[in-house]
Scaffold this motif. Structure first.
Motif, PDB file in Angstrom:
ATOM      1  N   TRP A  61      15.278  69.274  21.895  1.00  0.00           N
ATOM      2  CA  TRP A  61      15.257  69.671  23.304  1.00  0.00           C
ATOM      3  C   TRP A  61      14.881  71.144  23.370  1.00  0.00           C
ATOM      4  O   TRP A  61      15.499  71.973  22.712  1.00  0.00           O
ATOM      5  CB  TRP A  61      16.617  69.471  23.967  1.00  0.00           C
ATOM      6  CG  TRP A  61      16.683  70.095  25.338  1.00  0.00           C
ATOM      7  CD1 TRP A  61      16.104  69.631  26.474  1.00  0.00           C
ATOM      8  CD2 TRP A  61      17.336  71.323  25.701  1.00  0.00           C
ATOM      9  NE1 TRP A  61      16.355  70.486  27.522  1.00  0.00           N
ATOM     10  CE2 TRP A  61      17.108  71.533  27.085  1.00  0.00           C
ATOM     11  CE3 TRP A  61      18.094  72.265  24.993  1.00  0.00           C
ATOM     12  CZ2 TRP A  61      17.603  72.640  27.767  1.00  0.00           C
ATOM     13  CZ3 TRP A  61      18.580  73.375  25.671  1.00  0.00           C
ATOM     14  CH2 TRP A  61      18.342  73.555  27.049  1.00  0.00           C
ATOM     15  N   ILE A  62      13.847  71.426  24.125  1.00  0.00           N
ATOM     16  CA  ILE A  62      13.447  72.815  24.369  1.00  0.00           C
ATOM     17  C   ILE A  62      13.583  73.063  25.863  1.00  0.00           C
ATOM     18  O   ILE A  62      12.980  72.367  26.675  1.00  0.00           O
ATOM     19  CB  ILE A  62      11.989  73.071  23.913  1.00  0.00           C
ATOM     20  CG1 ILE A  62      11.827  72.770  22.419  1.00  0.00           C
ATOM     21  CG2 ILE A  62      11.567  74.508  24.236  1.00  0.00           C
ATOM     22  CD1 ILE A  62      12.580  73.692  21.474  1.00  0.00           C
ATOM     23  N   GLU A  63      14.379  74.053  26.190  1.00  0.00           N
ATOM     24  CA  GLU A  63      14.614  74.386  27.595  1.00  0.00           C
ATOM     25  C   GLU A  63      13.332  74.931  28.214  1.00  0.00           C
ATOM     26  O   GLU A  63      12.674  75.783  27.618  1.00  0.00           O
ATOM     27  CB  GLU A  63      15.713  75.451  27.658  1.00  0.00           C
ATOM     28  CG  GLU A  63      16.115  75.884  29.050  1.00  0.00           C
ATOM     29  CD  GLU A  63      17.150  77.006  28.987  1.00  0.00           C
ATOM     30  OE1 GLU A  63      18.234  76.830  29.547  1.00  0.00           O
ATOM     31  OE2 GLU A  63      16.873  78.050  28.361  1.00  0.00           O
ATOM     32  N   ASP A  64      12.993  74.478  29.411  1.00  0.00           N
ATOM     33  CA  ASP A  64      11.848  75.093  30.069  1.00  0.00           C
ATOM     34  C   ASP A  64      12.330  76.211  30.993  1.00  0.00           C
ATOM     35  O   ASP A  64      13.529  76.398  31.197  1.00  0.00           O
ATOM     36  CB  ASP A  64      10.943  74.065  30.754  1.00  0.00           C
ATOM     37  CG  ASP A  64      11.602  73.336  31.906  1.00  0.00           C
ATOM     38  OD1 ASP A  64      12.427  73.945  32.608  1.00  0.00           O
ATOM     39  OD2 ASP A  64      11.271  72.146  32.109  1.00  0.00           O
ATOM     40  N   ARG A  65      11.381  76.976  31.516  1.00  0.00           N
ATOM     41  CA  ARG A  65      11.747  78.186  32.256  1.00  0.00           C
ATOM     42  C   ARG A  65      12.545  77.847  33.513  1.00  0.00           C
ATOM     43  O   ARG A  65      13.443  78.562  33.900  1.00  0.00           O
ATOM     44  CB  ARG A  65      10.474  78.981  32.587  1.00  0.00           C
ATOM     45  CG  ARG A  65      10.705  80.312  33.228  1.00  0.00           C
ATOM     46  CD  ARG A  65      11.546  81.268  32.392  1.00  0.00           C
ATOM     47  NE  ARG A  65      10.903  81.740  31.186  1.00  0.00           N
ATOM     48  CZ  ARG A  65      11.483  82.541  30.291  1.00  0.00           C
ATOM     49  NH1 ARG A  65      12.725  82.965  30.482  1.00  0.00           N
ATOM     50  NH2 ARG A  65      10.843  82.902  29.202  1.00  0.00           N
ATOM     51  N   ARG A  66      12.198  76.709  34.106  1.00  0.00           N
ATOM     52  CA  ARG A  66      12.915  76.311  35.316  1.00  0.00           C
ATOM     53  C   ARG A  66      14.369  75.980  34.980  1.00  0.00           C
ATOM     54  O   ARG A  66      15.292  76.422  35.666  1.00  0.00           O
ATOM     55  CB  ARG A  66      12.217  75.094  35.909  1.00  0.00           C
ATOM     56  CG  ARG A  66      12.706  74.682  37.248  1.00  0.00           C
ATOM     57  CD  ARG A  66      11.855  73.512  37.752  1.00  0.00           C
ATOM     58  NE  ARG A  66      12.647  72.670  38.620  1.00  0.00           N
ATOM     59  CZ  ARG A  66      12.937  72.969  39.877  1.00  0.00           C
ATOM     60  NH1 ARG A  66      12.510  74.101  40.382  1.00  0.00           N
ATOM     61  NH2 ARG A  66      13.649  72.164  40.605  1.00  0.00           N
ATOM     62  N   GLU A  67      14.578  75.224  33.889  1.00  0.00           N
ATOM     63  CA  GLU A  67      15.950  74.907  33.472  1.00  0.00           C
ATOM     64  C   GLU A  67      16.722  76.181  33.157  1.00  0.00           C
ATOM     65  O   GLU A  67      17.910  76.298  33.454  1.00  0.00           O
ATOM     66  CB  GLU A  67      15.936  74.037  32.209  1.00  0.00           C
ATOM     67  CG  GLU A  67      15.429  72.622  32.400  1.00  0.00           C
ATOM     68  CD  GLU A  67      15.484  71.838  31.098  1.00  0.00           C
ATOM     69  OE1 GLU A  67      14.699  72.165  30.179  1.00  0.00           O
ATOM     70  OE2 GLU A  67      16.311  70.920  30.987  1.00  0.00           O
ATOM     71  N   ASN A  68      16.013  77.133  32.548  1.00  0.00           N
ATOM     72  CA  ASN A  68      16.667  78.373  32.150  1.00  0.00           C
ATOM     73  C   ASN A  68      17.318  79.074  33.341  1.00  0.00           C
ATOM     74  O   ASN A  68      18.374  79.688  33.210  1.00  0.00           O
ATOM     75  CB  ASN A  68      15.647  79.289  31.465  1.00  0.00           C
ATOM     76  CG  ASN A  68      16.265  80.581  30.964  1.00  0.00           C
ATOM     77  OD1 ASN A  68      16.207  81.609  31.623  1.00  0.00           O
ATOM     78  ND2 ASN A  68      16.886  80.515  29.805  1.00  0.00           N
ATOM     79  N   PHE A  69      16.691  78.966  34.508  1.00  0.00           N
ATOM     80  CA  PHE A  69      17.244  79.623  35.691  1.00  0.00           C
ATOM     81  C   PHE A  69      18.560  78.984  36.137  1.00  0.00           C
ATOM     82  O   PHE A  69      19.388  79.639  36.748  1.00  0.00           O
ATOM     83  CB  PHE A  69      16.243  79.577  36.852  1.00  0.00           C
ATOM     84  CG  PHE A  69      15.286  80.736  36.857  1.00  0.00           C
ATOM     85  CD1 PHE A  69      15.643  81.939  37.444  1.00  0.00           C
ATOM     86  CD2 PHE A  69      14.048  80.621  36.258  1.00  0.00           C
ATOM     87  CE1 PHE A  69      14.775  83.009  37.441  1.00  0.00           C
ATOM     88  CE2 PHE A  69      13.164  81.687  36.257  1.00  0.00           C
ATOM     89  CZ  PHE A  69      13.524  82.891  36.856  1.00  0.00           C
ATOM     90  N   PHE A  70      18.733  77.696  35.874  1.00  0.00           N
ATOM     91  CA  PHE A  70      19.915  76.987  36.376  1.00  0.00           C
ATOM     92  C   PHE A  70      20.957  76.725  35.285  1.00  0.00           C
ATOM     93  O   PHE A  70      22.141  76.666  35.567  1.00  0.00           O
ATOM     94  CB  PHE A  70      19.503  75.620  36.959  1.00  0.00           C
ATOM     95  CG  PHE A  70      18.571  75.719  38.120  1.00  0.00           C
ATOM     96  CD1 PHE A  70      19.037  76.164  39.346  1.00  0.00           C
ATOM     97  CD2 PHE A  70      17.238  75.371  37.993  1.00  0.00           C
ATOM     98  CE1 PHE A  70      18.189  76.249  40.435  1.00  0.00           C
ATOM     99  CE2 PHE A  70      16.386  75.450  39.075  1.00  0.00           C
ATOM    100  CZ  PHE A  70      16.857  75.896  40.302  1.00  0.00           C
ATOM    101  N   ALA A  71      20.466  76.484  34.060  1.00  0.00           N
ATOM    102  CA  ALA A  71      21.344  75.928  33.034  1.00  0.00           C
ATOM    103  C   ALA A  71      21.788  76.952  32.006  1.00  0.00           C
ATOM    104  O   ALA A  71      22.761  76.723  31.290  1.00  0.00           O
ATOM    105  CB  ALA A  71      20.636  74.757  32.332  1.00  0.00           C
ATOM    106  N   THR A  72      21.086  78.045  31.894  1.00  0.00           N
ATOM    107  CA  THR A  72      21.539  79.122  31.010  1.00  0.00           C
ATOM    108  C   THR A  72      22.365  80.088  31.846  1.00  0.00           C
ATOM    109  O   THR A  72      22.051  80.343  33.007  1.00  0.00           O
ATOM    110  CB  THR A  72      20.323  79.814  30.362  1.00  0.00           C
ATOM    111  OG1 THR A  72      19.739  78.896  29.441  1.00  0.00           O
ATOM    112  CG2 THR A  72      20.727  81.069  29.606  1.00  0.00           C
ATOM    113  N   THR A  73      23.422  80.610  31.236  1.00  0.00           N
ATOM    114  CA  THR A  73      24.369  81.399  32.019  1.00  0.00           C
ATOM    115  C   THR A  73      23.730  82.653  32.610  1.00  0.00           C
ATOM    116  O   THR A  73      22.757  83.176  32.086  1.00  0.00           O
ATOM    117  CB  THR A  73      25.577  81.798  31.155  1.00  0.00           C
ATOM    118  OG1 THR A  73      25.104  82.496  30.006  1.00  0.00           O
ATOM    119  CG2 THR A  73      26.350  80.571  30.715  1.00  0.00           C
TER     120      THR A  73
END
Lengths: 291, 784
Positions: free
Chosen positions: B280-292
């Motif tokens: 699983w590689i986080e995409d930039r959009r996920e990074n905004f919501f799912a990374t603290t």
């Protein structure tokens, strides 16, 4: 951030594209430089069933002079326009506009046709095309027609371009004598979409009476906005600092009804429009006297 | 011992590999039969889940598995509380940690609901759109101030309110001193910090090899060892069956700490379920919501002073946005609380905060970790005091600095590492004088600024100071071994995300063992190479791992000397380690290479003598009793265009004190990067939410990071006040560049726009916000 499935075509002639458009129409999207379309597809905000890639159509890439006009093929990259001496000779406002568009990497891929057809209200080229009174050639399988820029931009991301049509060519009339120009914009960071931008043509006679003014704003409405009241404040009047101030005030209060967003309030956009238009008129006037 | 490398700006060992694209990042790991993952995430900030229908997704061609919370069985557990609350009397703490997949309630946008495993990421994302999540939307808690009102919906149903924590720390008696003060200044101050936006998003590859009964995980984590041990326990494996590798990582900055993110917990489990490698590689959009994130605090602050500008005390009461869960405990608000005091002598301090649950992404430390918020409050209060009392901004700081004879200085409150907040050492005035001199502070005020003003230009100057508690425990370790080739191998457990560890650690070892830096191979972040330690965070790598490496190198040096003394028949005191060999002082031809000694110490025949260990190897640890205190001063000149409200940085000066410097070039890189992030925080970046808890700018088009054209040349200088708490005398430097930049922007812009008489009590700023502030100020003036 992967696009939804789509069918991909990469035709090599305009006729093939028009045939595909006739067949797929609304379901199809034209892939030009891809600098707006591909991110939109990756966000899955756009999910076209068919993608028609026109990057292999050689006769859409050109910059030439024809009957004293600038003619540009729709696939001409921003970077080519930016560096073209034909463009700077015939349409220096376009040359001045180009470095404001994003970054060199994006300008290497982005195309004039793509930007015009996309009609982002924050984009530079629609405003500049309108200021330059450009014409666009729209072709379909059954006919080809020329449309004035002033008739082309309809609303937010909406244009006169029909689903079965392809924008193939742009024609820009050369500047008459004693006509000056200016392009100014303010962006948060260099290369961003502008908070406000303005493209100006201004002509004066030997007494510096304003004989023509074409003032277009970007990022202040649903498309490029023509400053009609501001133009009226100048036409037939002396191109003085006072009249330019009046024009800028009219533009900010009457011509535009800018939206508020996270980057700028409506009030701030009005204020910036006033500031930029004053600067742009001054620059255009100085150039007009020498042109 | 000659120091040939320590303190030298040598080029980084790791750069050729990085520049040639030959360094391993998680997404470079591609294994046969590997599966790819996409997550179905919440579109709602707050909602009840009524049903989840995954049947269409399961039927899509190429989909291998789909899991919801129900499918996880006993593996579904709330994540660990990573940092329990410190031992502070009267403290309230309501423990809530994130869950791997949402079960009944959705508590923030981006919270994972289902996981799709497929032959490709494309198919997985297509299938994610097939999943139908039926929800009952609930009113979201998006506003920090109203979150604690009686009308606010409660996010965690078993709690009475959205209170996450309540902490009071006190020193002296503020109420008493307040009555004696000549001057009281009280303000409401707002500070919002954003996202780390590392160049590389998160990513995990897990490979369960059933035949080897071994689970190998490549993870973009700052803390591979806690992840190894935690996952082993969750998965019912022994720790030695789980290997976590944190390879090259494109930036950590805090959010990649040992979070036990849902993705981090699920991907290894899925690999074991399906007996296949999973990526699983986080995409930039996920990074905004799912990374603290790190986000906002609202401070109601008061400072009490004498009429000559001496601080008598500070009272600060603040709200802290914790987000939907608080797995990292109170680290961020405690840092705000403790760092507010800065380099100043504040005899009386009352600090109270409430951490509040909101329907937003979890808040954990991001470079600075709450220190920005505290520093901003204190620096702004001092600036206001200076203005009111007619004291120069440099002078008011000078008058309030702790002096060198006040160290170690006990602030009588508890820090994030649970130890009392005691500054180990410091000498603040030289940095202030140096920074003022470098930027020409007084000359600017006297000459440049008025001259520019006459010419219609608005120039302003700022100067601020800060301390940073760095290098906290508990401990790190290292193992160092000399190969038969003479090459030296160093293994430590912390992860690396661009800090230059492969070079600065090699410099420490090279000096001890008399080898060149390119002969020292450093391995970080592979639990098979070294499995004791915590991780890279809190500006602690150089301090804690650096000193562990130093200790291990001293151990290896002892073994080298012992073997060489026997071999060369010379006293240890007469031996010199140099150029990869040992020779007798004054007799260079009487020499033996380290490689030869390594072979001698590891014989194939004969015997290793009783009491001796084979090989030239040593393992050692370093655990500091408490953190070290780094400090610094930033100064800046800006030009503000009052028409467009654009701000241009004309000069930026940093004078920094992190004790002994291992590699000045790497240190400068740390400071430059920190300043860039500070500039972003101050003037470009802002997470914009609507009242429904929706993040409106979750892309790098609308979340504005400063680019190369927005970050100026940064002039740096260093003051060295060595830490007495570790043998190398080093202090941490990782976060220093980022911490005071907000305070600096506010002060410098106020100064540039002095004719508008602004008070800037908030960060971030923007041209639009400056326009509003100027107009609000003009309106206020008109009314009065």
């Amino acid at each position: 951030m992967k696009p939804a499935p789509f069918k991909y075509f990469a035709p090599s002639t305009v006729d093939e594209v028009l045939a595909l458009l006739a067949e797929h129409g609304f379901d199809a999207k034209i892939l030009a430089g891809g600098q707006s379309l591909i991110p939109t597809m990756n966000f899955r905000l756009a999910q076209p069933a068919v993608l028609i890639d026109i990057n292999r159509i050689e006769n859409l890439f050109f910059v030439r002079e024809e009957a004293g006009e600038l003619r540009v093929g729709a696939m001409t990259r921003h970077r080519t326009l930016e560096r073209s001496s034909t463009v700077s000779r015939l349409a220096p406002l376009l040359t001045e506009t180009m470095p404001n568009i994003a970054h060199p990497q994006i300008r290497n891929r982005g195309t004039i046709g793509g930007s015009i057809a996309h009609a982002d209200p924050a984009a530079e080229l629609p405003a500049t095309m309108l200021a330059l009174r450009a014409r666009f050639k729209l072709a379909s399988a059954s006919e080809a027609r020329w449309v004035e820029a002033s008739d082309f931009f309809i609303d937010l991301f909406m244009t006169e371009l029909q689903p079965e049509e392809l924008l193939t060519e742009i024609a820009v009339p050369a500047l008459p004598k004693r006509t000056g120009f200016a392009f100014k914009e303010i962006a948060r960071r260099h290369g961003d979409y502008a908070l406000v931008g303005v493209a100006v043509l201004l002509a004066v006679d030997e007494e510096n009476i304003c004989t023509d003014a074409n003032l277009v704003f970007m990022s202040v409405g649903n498309g490029p906005v023509v400053g009609e009241q501001a133009q009226q404040a100048l036409l037939g009047k002396k191109a003085s600092a006072e009249n330019m101030d009046l024009a800028a005030a009219a533009a900010a209060s009457e011509d535009i009804d800018p939206p508020s967003d996270m980057h700028a309030s409506s009030d701030f956009r009005r204020h910036l429009t006033k500031v930029l238009l004053k600067e742009a008129l001054q620059t255009a006037f100085e150039r007009a006297q020498k042109a | 011992m000659a120091t040939r490398y320590f303190g030298k700006p040598i080029k980084r060992n790791e750069d050729p590999r990085l520049l040639k694209g030959q360094a391993l990042f998680v997404d470079d790991v591609n294994l046969p039969d590997m599966l790819h993952v996409a997550f179905v995430r919440s579109d709602y900030a707050h909602a009840k889940i009524k049903s989840i229908d995954v049947s269409a997704a399961r039927e899509r061609e190429g989909v291998v598995a789909v899991y919801t919370a129900e499918d996880l069985g006993d593996y579904w557990q709330p994540g660990p509380l990573l940092v329990p609350p410190p031992p502070i009397a009267g403290l309230t703490f309501n423990q809530k940690t994130q869950v791997p997949l949402a079960k009944d309630r959705l508590k923030h946008v981006g919270e994972p609901i289902a996981v799709i495993v497929a032959a490709s990421r494309y198919i997985a994302e297509d299938a994610a759109e097939d999943v139908i999540v039926d929800v009952e939307p609930l009113e979201a808690v998006a506003d920090l101030e109203s979150a604690l009102s009686d009308e606010a919906p409660v996010i965690h149903e078993d709690l009475d309110s959205n209170l996450s924590a309540h902490v009071v720390q006190e020193k002296g008696n503020y109420a008493k001193i307040r009555a004696q003060a000549d001057v009281l200044i009280k303000r409401r101050i707002f500070y919002d910090h954003g996202i780390a936006a590392a160049m590389e998003n998160r990513g995990i590859v897990a490979h369960w090899n059933a035949k080897e009964q071994h689970l190998k995980i490549w993870d973009t984590t700052q803390a591979p060892i806690p992840i190894q041990n935690g996952l082993a326990a969750m998965l019912g494996l022994s720790e030695s069956q789980v290997q976590v590798v944190a390879p090259f990582i494109g930036g950590g900055f805090g959010p990649k700490i040992m979070m036990f993110y849902p993705e981090e917990v699920l991907i290894p489990w899925i690999s074991m379920q399906l007996q296949r490698p999973v990526k699983w590689i986080e995409d930039r959009r996920e990074n905004f919501f799912a990374t603290t994130h790190e986000r906002s605090q609202i401070h109601d602050s008061e400072i009490a002073l004498t009429r000559d500008g001496k601080v008598l005390g500070v009272q600060d009461v603040f709200l802290h946005d914790a987000g939907a869960y608080a797995p990292y405990g109170l680290t961020v608000p405690i840092n705000s609380q403790c760092t507010l005091l800065g380099p100043y002598d504040v005899p009386n301090y009352y600090s109270e905060f409430k951490a509040v649950f909101t329907n937003k992404t979890i808040v954990t430390p991001y470079r600075g970790a709450g220190r920005q918020h505290g520093v901003f409050v204190m620096e702004r209060l001092l600036d206001l005091a200076a203005k009111q009392l007619g004291i120069d901004r440099v002078e008011i700081r000078r008058r309030n600095y702790l002096t060198p004879d006040q160290f170690p200085h006990d602030h009588e409150i508890v820090y994030q590492d649970f130890a009392p907040l005691v500054y180990d050492s410091g000498n603040y005035q030289p940095a202030l004088e140096r920074a003022a001199e470098m930027i020409g502070f007084h000359d600017f005020i006297k000459n440049d600024q008025p001259a520019a003003r006459t010419a219609g230009r608005h120039l302003g100057i700022g100067i601020v100071s800060y301390v940073e508690g760095t290098g906290i425990g508990p401990y790190e370790g290292a193992r160092i071994k000399v190969d038969a080739s003479g090459k030296v191998n160093v293994a430590t457990g912390i992860g690396t995300q661009g800090q230059g560890h492969f070079t600065s650690f090699a410099q420490i070892v090279a000096d001890q063992l008399g080898v060149t830096v390119d002969n020292v191979r450093v391995v970080t972040g592979d639990t098979c190479e070294f499995h004791w330690g915590t991780g890279t965070f809190a500006s602690r790598g150089a301090v804690v791992a650096g000193n562990a490496i130093h200790a291990a190198a001293v151990g290896v040096r002892k073994k080298i000397l012992k073997h060489a003394s026997e071999h060369l028949e010379a006293a240890e005191a007469d031996l010199v380690l140099d150029n990869g060999a040992v020779h007798v002082k004054g007799v260079p031809q009487k020499s033996v290479s380290l490689g030869e000694l390594a072979r001698i110490s590891n014989p194939l025949r004969g015997a290793v003598k009783p009491g001796m260990e084979p090989g030239l190897e040593s393992t050692d640890y370093f655990g500091p009793e408490r953190g070290t205190t780094a400090s610094g001063v930033h100064a800046m000149i800006v030009e503000v265009d009052p028409d467009a409200m654009m701000v241009e940085i004309k000069r930026f000066v940093v004078v920094h004190d992190c004790g002994k410097v291992i590699n000045p070039m790497i240190l400068e890189g740390q400071i430059h990067g920190g300043v860039a992030q500070g500039i972003g925080n101050s003037f470009y970046e802002e997470l914009v939410y609507d009242e429904g808890g929706q993040l409106l700018n979750a892309s790098l088009m609308d979340y504005l990071l400063p680019t190369a054209t927005d970050v100026p040349h940064i002039e740096t200088d260093h003051i060295e006040t060595p830490s007495p708490l570790n043998p190398l005398g080093v202090k941490g430097a990782g976060e220093a560049g980022a911490i005071p930049v907000g305070a600096l922007f506010a002060q410098a812009i106020e100064d540039a726009l002095s004719d508008y008489d602004l008070e800037i009590l908030e960060i971030p700023l923007s041209p639009n916000r400056l326009f509003e502030l100027v107009h609000m100020q003009a309106a206020t003036k008109q009314e009065s």
